[in-house]
Design a protein around this motif. Sequence first.
Motif, mmCIF file in Angstrom:
data_model
loop_
_atom_site.group_PDB
_atom_site.id
_atom_site.type_symbol
_atom_site.label_atom_id
_atom_site.label_comp_id
_atom_site.label_asym_id
_atom_site.label_seq_id
_atom_site.Cartn_x
_atom_site.Cartn_y
_atom_site.Cartn_z
ATOM 1 N N PHE A 5 39.455 152.370 -6.343
ATOM 2 C CA PHE A 5 38.714 152.398 -5.095
ATOM 3 C C PHE A 5 37.279 152.034 -5.419
ATOM 4 O O PHE A 5 36.679 152.594 -6.332
ATOM 5 C CB PHE A 5 38.818 153.788 -4.453
ATOM 6 N N THR A 6 36.747 151.054 -4.690
ATOM 7 C CA THR A 6 35.422 150.531 -4.978
ATOM 8 C C THR A 6 34.786 150.082 -3.673
ATOM 9 O O THR A 6 35.341 150.276 -2.602
ATOM 10 C CB THR A 6 35.517 149.370 -5.993
ATOM 11 N N GLU A 7 33.636 149.452 -3.761
ATOM 12 C CA GLU A 7 32.996 148.911 -2.572
ATOM 13 C C GLU A 7 33.202 147.400 -2.543
ATOM 14 O O GLU A 7 33.024 146.718 -3.536
ATOM 15 C CB GLU A 7 31.500 149.236 -2.574
ATOM 16 N N ARG A 11 31.703 148.052 2.208
ATOM 17 C CA ARG A 11 32.502 149.215 2.610
ATOM 18 C C ARG A 11 33.474 149.578 1.494
ATOM 19 O O ARG A 11 33.750 148.779 0.608
ATOM 20 C CB ARG A 11 33.244 148.974 3.919
ATOM 21 N N GLN A 12 34.003 150.771 1.578
ATOM 22 C CA GLN A 12 34.965 151.225 0.586
ATOM 23 C C GLN A 12 36.236 150.385 0.679
ATOM 24 O O GLN A 12 36.649 149.998 1.765
ATOM 25 C CB GLN A 12 35.297 152.700 0.802
#
Length: 121
Positions: A5-7, A11-12
Amino acid sequence: FTQCFTEKDGRQARVADYAPGQQLQPHIHDIDELFMIGGGRILVSKWPLTATGEPGARQARWLVPGDLLEIPAGTPHALYACPREGCVFHELIGEGDEAFAVRSTEFLVGTGLEIAIEPSV
């Protein structure tokens, strides 16, 4: 297969990375899925449902960077990552926490649905 999970684009985002030649057997989810291919290639097998609700004939297509991987809820599908490049894609559904909605996965073992793969040379 790894997932993080990253940007992405402010946004995520959930990002999936498939190793070269990795496969994900036929399965269904209870939510719509929408991913953008970011790198490599992936061969997607889908079995659209017929009017009786049964899986129809397999449709298989290679997706490349910039293509969208769209899977409606309840649609049987399978993945085969390019044996040379693998594949990376990120989820586009929802804003904020909606992008990480819990989904159920039902694997379709023994149903006769066969994944498309690149022939060996």
